[in-house]
Design an enzyme around this catalytic site. Sequence first.
Site, PDB file in Angstrom:
ATOM      1  N   GLU A 117       0.844  -1.195   0.000  1.00  0.00           N
ATOM      2  CA  GLU A 117       0.000   0.000   0.000  1.00  0.00           C
ATOM      3  C   GLU A 117       0.873   1.236   0.000  1.00  0.00           C
ATOM      4  OE1 GLU A 117      -2.692  -0.179   3.319  1.00  0.00           O
ATOM      5  OE2 GLU A 117      -3.821  -1.815   2.429  1.00  0.00           O
ATOM      6  N   LYS A 121       2.450   4.377   1.423  1.00  0.00           N
ATOM      7  CA  LYS A 121       2.639   4.880   2.788  1.00  0.00           C
ATOM      8  C   LYS A 121       2.487   6.394   2.699  1.00  0.00           C
ATOM      9  CE  LYS A 121       5.517   4.543   6.891  1.00  0.00           C
ATOM     10  NZ  LYS A 121       5.206   5.859   7.437  1.00  0.00           N
ATOM     11  N   ARG A 155      -1.934   9.778  11.316  1.00  0.00           N
ATOM     12  CA  ARG A 155      -2.768   8.592  11.441  1.00  0.00           C
ATOM     13  C   ARG A 155      -4.049   8.952  12.194  1.00  0.00           C
ATOM     14  NH1 ARG A 155      -0.438   2.729  12.892  1.00  0.00           N
ATOM     15  NH2 ARG A 155      -2.371   1.558  12.904  1.00  0.00           N
ATOM     16  N   ARG A 201      -2.691   8.929  16.657  1.00  0.00           N
ATOM     17  CA  ARG A 201      -1.885   7.734  16.869  1.00  0.00           C
ATOM     18  C   ARG A 201      -1.625   7.502  18.350  1.00  0.00           C
ATOM     19  NH1 ARG A 201       2.907   5.936  17.756  1.00  0.00           N
ATOM     20  NH2 ARG A 201       4.102   4.617  16.368  1.00  0.00           N
ATOM     21  N   GLU A 259      -4.874   7.372   6.972  1.00  0.00           N
ATOM     22  CA  GLU A 259      -3.882   8.434   7.101  1.00  0.00           C
ATOM     23  C   GLU A 259      -4.491   9.704   6.502  1.00  0.00           C
ATOM     24  OE1 GLU A 259      -1.049   7.627   8.653  1.00  0.00           O
ATOM     25  OE2 GLU A 259       0.455   9.106   8.081  1.00  0.00           O
ATOM     26  N   PHE A 265      -7.115   2.693   5.482  1.00  0.00           N
ATOM     27  CA  PHE A 265      -6.323   1.491   5.222  1.00  0.00           C
ATOM     28  C   PHE A 265      -6.684   0.298   6.091  1.00  0.00           C
ATOM     29  CE2 PHE A 265      -3.346   4.174   7.830  1.00  0.00           C
ATOM     30  CZ  PHE A 265      -3.294   3.370   8.968  1.00  0.00           C
ATOM     31  N   ARG A 308       4.217  -3.896  17.405  1.00  0.00           N
ATOM     32  CA  ARG A 308       5.002  -3.678  16.196  1.00  0.00           C
ATOM     33  C   ARG A 308       5.487  -5.038  15.734  1.00  0.00           C
ATOM     34  NH1 ARG A 308       7.159   0.844  14.162  1.00  0.00           N
ATOM     35  NH2 ARG A 308       7.042   2.171  15.992  1.00  0.00           N
ATOM     36  N   LYS A 326       7.302  -1.557   6.738  1.00  0.00           N
ATOM     37  CA  LYS A 326       7.351  -0.303   5.970  1.00  0.00           C
ATOM     38  C   LYS A 326       8.671  -0.191   5.222  1.00  0.00           C
ATOM     39  CE  LYS A 326       8.593   2.230  10.153  1.00  0.00           C
ATOM     40  NZ  LYS A 326       8.273   3.308  11.059  1.00  0.00           N
TER      41      LYS A 326
HETATM   42  P1  ATP Z   1       6.551   6.457  10.709  1.00  0.00           P
HETATM   43  O1  ATP Z   1       7.251   7.560  11.399  1.00  0.00           O
HETATM   44  O2  ATP Z   1       7.407   5.681   9.753  1.00  0.00           O
HETATM   45  O3  ATP Z   1       5.232   6.833  10.124  1.00  0.00           O
HETATM   46  P2  ATP Z   1       5.334   5.253  13.007  1.00  0.00           P
HETATM   47  O4  ATP Z   1       6.141   4.806  14.169  1.00  0.00           O
HETATM   48  O5  ATP Z   1       4.477   6.447  13.174  1.00  0.00           O
HETATM   49  O6  ATP Z   1       6.306   5.375  11.791  1.00  0.00           O
HETATM   50  P3  ATP Z   1       4.768   2.705  11.940  1.00  0.00           P
HETATM   51  O7  ATP Z   1       3.745   1.764  12.380  1.00  0.00           O
HETATM   52  O8  ATP Z   1       6.170   2.358  12.166  1.00  0.00           O
HETATM   53  O9  ATP Z   1       4.380   4.102  12.577  1.00  0.00           O
HETATM   54  O10 ATP Z   1       4.612   2.972  10.400  1.00  0.00           O
HETATM   55  C1  ATP Z   1       3.358   2.903   9.817  1.00  0.00           C
HETATM   56  C2  ATP Z   1       2.728   4.279   9.829  1.00  0.00           C
HETATM   57  O11 ATP Z   1       2.544   4.703   8.520  1.00  0.00           O
HETATM   58  C3  ATP Z   1       1.361   4.239  10.442  1.00  0.00           C
HETATM   59  O12 ATP Z   1       1.393   4.556  11.823  1.00  0.00           O
HETATM   60  C4  ATP Z   1       0.569   5.262   9.646  1.00  0.00           C
HETATM   61  O13 ATP Z   1       0.562   6.508  10.301  1.00  0.00           O
HETATM   62  C5  ATP Z   1       1.368   5.439   8.368  1.00  0.00           C
HETATM   63  N1  ATP Z   1       0.697   4.938   7.168  1.00  0.00           N
HETATM   64  C6  ATP Z   1       0.583   5.616   6.013  1.00  0.00           C
HETATM   65  N2  ATP Z   1      -0.027   4.871   5.078  1.00  0.00           N
HETATM   66  C7  ATP Z   1      -0.316   3.670   5.644  1.00  0.00           C
HETATM   67  C8  ATP Z   1      -0.944   2.486   5.180  1.00  0.00           C
HETATM   68  N3  ATP Z   1      -1.396   2.363   3.929  1.00  0.00           N
HETATM   69  N4  ATP Z   1      -1.075   1.460   6.058  1.00  0.00           N
HETATM   70  C9  ATP Z   1      -0.617   1.564   7.318  1.00  0.00           C
HETATM   71  N5  ATP Z   1      -0.007   2.661   7.806  1.00  0.00           N
HETATM   72  C10 ATP Z   1       0.149   3.713   6.986  1.00  0.00           C
END
Ligand code: ATP
Length: 596
Positions: free
Chosen positions: A250, A252, A257, A273, A303, A344, A421, A427
């Site tokens: 998907e 990103k 979030r 988040r 997102e 998502f 996690r 990612k």
């Molecule tokens: P990052 O700073 O990389 O966004 P994070 O610690 O906030 O990381 P992670 O779970 O590591 O969060 O990375 C996934 C994040 O990416 C999700 O928290 C969400 O905010 C964002 N995101 C964007 N698009 C998507 C998607 N299609 N599916 C899931 N998460 C997504």
Amino acid sequence: MRFADLAAAYEQLESTPKRLEMRRILTELVRPLRPPELPYVLFLSQGALRPEYEAVELGVAASLARRAVARATGVPETTVAQRTESNGDLGTTAYDLVAALHRLDAGEPLTVEAVYRTLRDIAGATGAGSQDAKVDRLTDLLARASPLEAKYLVRFVLGTLRVGVREMSLLDALATAFADGSKEARGRIEAAYNLSSDLGLVATALVEGGLPALDAIRLEVGRPIRPMLAEREPTLAAILERMGGSAALEYKYDGLRVQAHLFEDGSVRLFSRRLEEISAQFPELRRALPAAVGRRPAILEGECVPIDPETDEIRPFQEVSRRRGRKHDLDVAQEEVPVCLFAFDLLLLGGEPVLHRPFPERRRLLAEALRPGEKVRLADQRIVRSLEEATEFFELALAEGAEGVVAKSLAEGSGYRAGARGFWWIKYKRDYTAGLSDSIDGVVVGGFHGRGRRAGRFGAYLLAVYDPARDRFETFCKVGSGFDDAALAELPKRLHGRERDARPEGVESGIVPDRWFEPGLVLEVRGAELTLSPVHRAAQGAVRPGAGLALRFPRFTGRIRDDKGPTEATTSKELLSMYQAQVRQATSGPPSAGAT
Ligand code: ATP
């Protein structure tokens, strides 16, 4: 329970850096408690009155607390202010002033229940005259308090309770006090917490019905669930291999979030988040969502990204963050920075929890339930079965303004893992600098005075990653690049109230900054590579005895991670796996040592 016992436990907790000892103190603290006192103590110990998502604020500014201390001790407010100026803590001032009174008989001892109820009243006082009402109630409490009680009451009210009790330590204590302390019990308690985000609710169920009662805690509309998080892999090939050859890729999206809770009647609540309610920031999403999802109640995640209204292109994330605090001119913000929610995941539909179903099924249900429009759309997705397909989709994602892709497992076991996690989501982001492919979210623990153009301000900050196993913040870089004038002016404001003269409890650093900060604010940084360092403490000893990990050429990306609390920052373990991935990738052996 008497409030004095709670204050005594806080005093003990504050003076011990040892995690095991902290756990013992907490276990003994909660063991004799029953509802409703038990939830009260759990919330108070986290510096709150209710679960974080309810956002119950006391609304007592430092000036009001000072006035209450002055009134309760009969000392002029100016004296209270002066003493606090020199010792840096109104709690200590309250302790000293109450001790100096030598109260022989303060009347009925304060109980936890009475204190909690009064604090709820203080939080509930709003409107005209509420400031006076708050001061009056706090004065009453302080007039009956012992020195130690006064110290912790004041610190609680100001949000500076420094006893370092985080929710994971409380979950440990609950597992030992009310179950057999086993890993399994701890896991079940944590799972119930991840689902409900309400420690009070979990503890009450546990005490009243034992571990089986936790199973009755269900996903509910209006009560946010702790988010599922993604792991990393250094290459798309590694991702495909991990996922068994195929995956759902998907976009990103680089935004905010959002967990959207849609009630049956069409009302909507939005959570960030870190589970803060952000409904007020996005009125247009609250309007659009009920039209987009007919089967309610429902909970979905997506997102939220700024979109150019003329070209429909994704805009830089910073444009959304400007909406913070613009409660009064949200209409302007809506026109200037229109947003779109790319959905998502789906966790509940038509009142029925669907989070345990495999991801492909959740996605299908989401696609069926959603009527996409201008404001709510489905996240772009493609099922890929080869490296060529994955690479093509990744490049498409970048070309369309996404920051990379999230690969999602198609396996039978790909149910939603609240609060975890794991490799069910992986990612993979754009490689900006030919250096580290991912950014790091670091907690500000110190500041360095600037020179030249930055004289009179902080010119650089000391950042740390979090180690949940030891509950410690370990430094990994000093960052001075990437701050524009606006950021340099903004950061001290955000850090206000967190300044400390000495190294805060739980912070590990071989560098002494000009000013320490209590861990709270999280900044996103990027850098060239991770190296071994004699002075930084991240994952110390994991690669080589005595050496920690440091980020070379760190640079602030411009993004303050308001959506993350300090314990949600990048962890030492993640930093270590980024280091290991980088070593694996390097053709000429491990990167050079010696960064500071
Ligand atoms: P990052 O700073 O990389 O966004 P994070 O610690 O906030 O990381 P992670 O779970 O590591 O969060 O990375 C996934 C994040 O990416 C999700 O928290 C969400 O905010 C964002 N995101 C964007 N698009 C998507 C998607 N299609 N599916 C899931 N998460 C997504």
